[in-house]
Scaffold this active site. Structure first.
Site, PDB file in Angstrom:
ATOM      1  N   HIS A 138       3.651  -0.054  -1.583  1.00  0.00           N
ATOM      2  CA  HIS A 138       4.490   0.045  -2.783  1.00  0.00           C
ATOM      3  C   HIS A 138       3.904   1.113  -3.700  1.00  0.00           C
ATOM      4  CE1 HIS A 138       7.004  -0.986  -6.150  1.00  0.00           C
ATOM      5  NE2 HIS A 138       5.948  -1.260  -6.903  1.00  0.00           N
ATOM      6  N   GLY A 153       0.183   1.179  -8.358  1.00  0.00           N
ATOM      7  CA  GLY A 153       0.000   0.431  -9.599  1.00  0.00           C
ATOM      8  C   GLY A 153       0.998  -0.705  -9.661  1.00  0.00           C
ATOM      9  N   GLN A 154       0.775  -1.628 -10.591  1.00  0.00           N
ATOM     10  CA  GLN A 154       1.664  -2.778 -10.695  1.00  0.00           C
ATOM     11  C   GLN A 154       3.065  -2.356 -11.118  1.00  0.00           C
ATOM     12  OE1 GLN A 154      -0.825  -4.702 -13.702  1.00  0.00           O
ATOM     13  NE2 GLN A 154       0.899  -4.652 -15.124  1.00  0.00           N
ATOM     14  N   ASP A 177       9.065   4.057  -4.496  1.00  0.00           N
ATOM     15  CA  ASP A 177       9.136   2.607  -4.352  1.00  0.00           C
ATOM     16  C   ASP A 177       8.448   2.112  -3.078  1.00  0.00           C
ATOM     17  OD1 ASP A 177       9.931   0.088  -5.458  1.00  0.00           O
ATOM     18  OD2 ASP A 177      11.348  -0.075  -3.809  1.00  0.00           O
ATOM     19  N   ARG A 243     -15.990   8.310 -16.929  1.00  0.00           N
ATOM     20  CA  ARG A 243     -15.832   9.405 -17.891  1.00  0.00           C
ATOM     21  C   ARG A 243     -16.455  10.705 -17.396  1.00  0.00           C
ATOM     22  NH1 ARG A 243     -16.979   7.213 -23.887  1.00  0.00           N
ATOM     23  NH2 ARG A 243     -16.090   9.275 -24.323  1.00  0.00           N
TER      24      ARG A 243
END
EC number: 2.7.11.-
Length: 309
Positions: A138, A153-154, A177, A243
């Site tokens: 997904h 990602g969600q 998708d 970072r």
């Protein structure tokens, strides 16, 4: 259901069906090929019967030196219930013993005008592509500066919206998708879109849009090798994000590990630009230029110099 059958080879490589038509639906489960030279000499102990069998000039020239009884015996042993097909190359004449064994066993007997080496190479490439391990992820796959970037990602984090911005900036959409991924070799993952949603992008509040219709054929690709994974997640104030870029995170898909970068999402961050820079920086690292490593080395040199003073 088998991915490849003998009839697929006949159609793909324009092979002549000499006999054994009833067996053209036999499954092919391996991309390995067999040239049964040692079997022609009578050694069938380790005969790989489940492979496509190629008979070239070398095998058939040796076959001509055998007695009639040996010829019949070898060809009967060559044609088994597991054998998907036997291909005679260079448009050579098919031995009558092979023709008879093919008819009795139902093994498809095919013929090609190509040389054995050339046909072997093309068959291997075709079968490896068709029989490669596959999975579905997904996410969104975009070609950014030649780098295949898989955005995950969600649900609702903004993957499709980011992809739309990237397309608008001149990059190319591969899949949205659902990304179908196949492993073509040990370190190569190729992603594509399911036929049903090819070139389509879903934007919440706007609906489904056709990227090729809106932005032209140059805005889409049918498939792309995946080399970088971008993970979008909602900004977590309690989490320490990288970072410097010295620590490289990995993500395993099928049997291949890919570089993974986690990008926290918050209002005001231009994710499309960040992903563009991530793709360019990834290319630089592969060429041996690592800005984070160079900074770390300069910092250590400055610290050592300060200690000496």
């Amino acid at each position: 259901m088998p991915k490849v059958r003998t009839k697929d080879l006949i159609e793909q490589f324009q092979l002549e069906l000499v006999s054994g038509e009833e067996g053209i639906h036999r499954p092919i489960d391996t991309s390995d090929l067999s040239r049964p030279g040692i079997e022609m000499a009578g050694f069938f102990t380790y005969y790989p019967a489940d492979r496509v069998q190629l008979l070239g000039k070398t095998e058939l020239t040796f076959f001509d030196t055998l007695t009639n009884d040996q010829k019949q015996e070898r060809m009967k042993a060559l044609c088994t219930e597991e054998t998907p097909c036997i291909i005679v190359t260079r448009n050579q004449d098919v031995p009558k013993e092979l023709l008879q064994a093919s008819r009795e066993s139902g093994v498809p007997l095919l013929r090609s005008s190509q040389t054995t080496t050339r046909l072997s190479s093309r068959l291997t490439n075709y079968l490896e592509g068709k029989l490669a391990p596959t999975t579905a992820v997904h996410g969104v796959l975009v070609d950014v500066y030649g780098v295949g970037v898989l955005i995950i990602g969600q649900s609702g984090v903004g993957k499709s919206e980011t992809a739309l911005e990237l397309v608008k900036r001149g990059h190319r959409l591969v899949a949205d998708d659902s990304v179908e991924i196949r492993q073509e070799d040990e370190d190569t993952l190729v992603g594509s879109s399911p036929d049903l949603i090819e070139h389509l992008l879903e934007i919440r509040g706007l609906g489904i849009i056709n990227v090729m219709t809106l932005f032209g054929a140059g805005a889409v690709r049918n498939y792309k090798r995946i080399t970088l994974v971008i993970n979008l997640e909602i900004w977590d104030q309690n989490k320490n994000y990288d970072r410097l870029g010295l620590d490289e995170e990995k993500m395993k898909i099928i049997d291949t590990e890919l570089t993974k970068i986690t990008l926290p999402v918050r209002p005001g961050r231009n994710l499309a630009v960040i992903i563009e820079v991530a793709a360019m920086n990834f290319r630089l690292k592969r060429m041996g230029v690592n800005a984070a490593q160079q900074f770390s080395e300069r910092l250590m040199s400055a610290i050592e110099l300060g200690n000496q003073e």
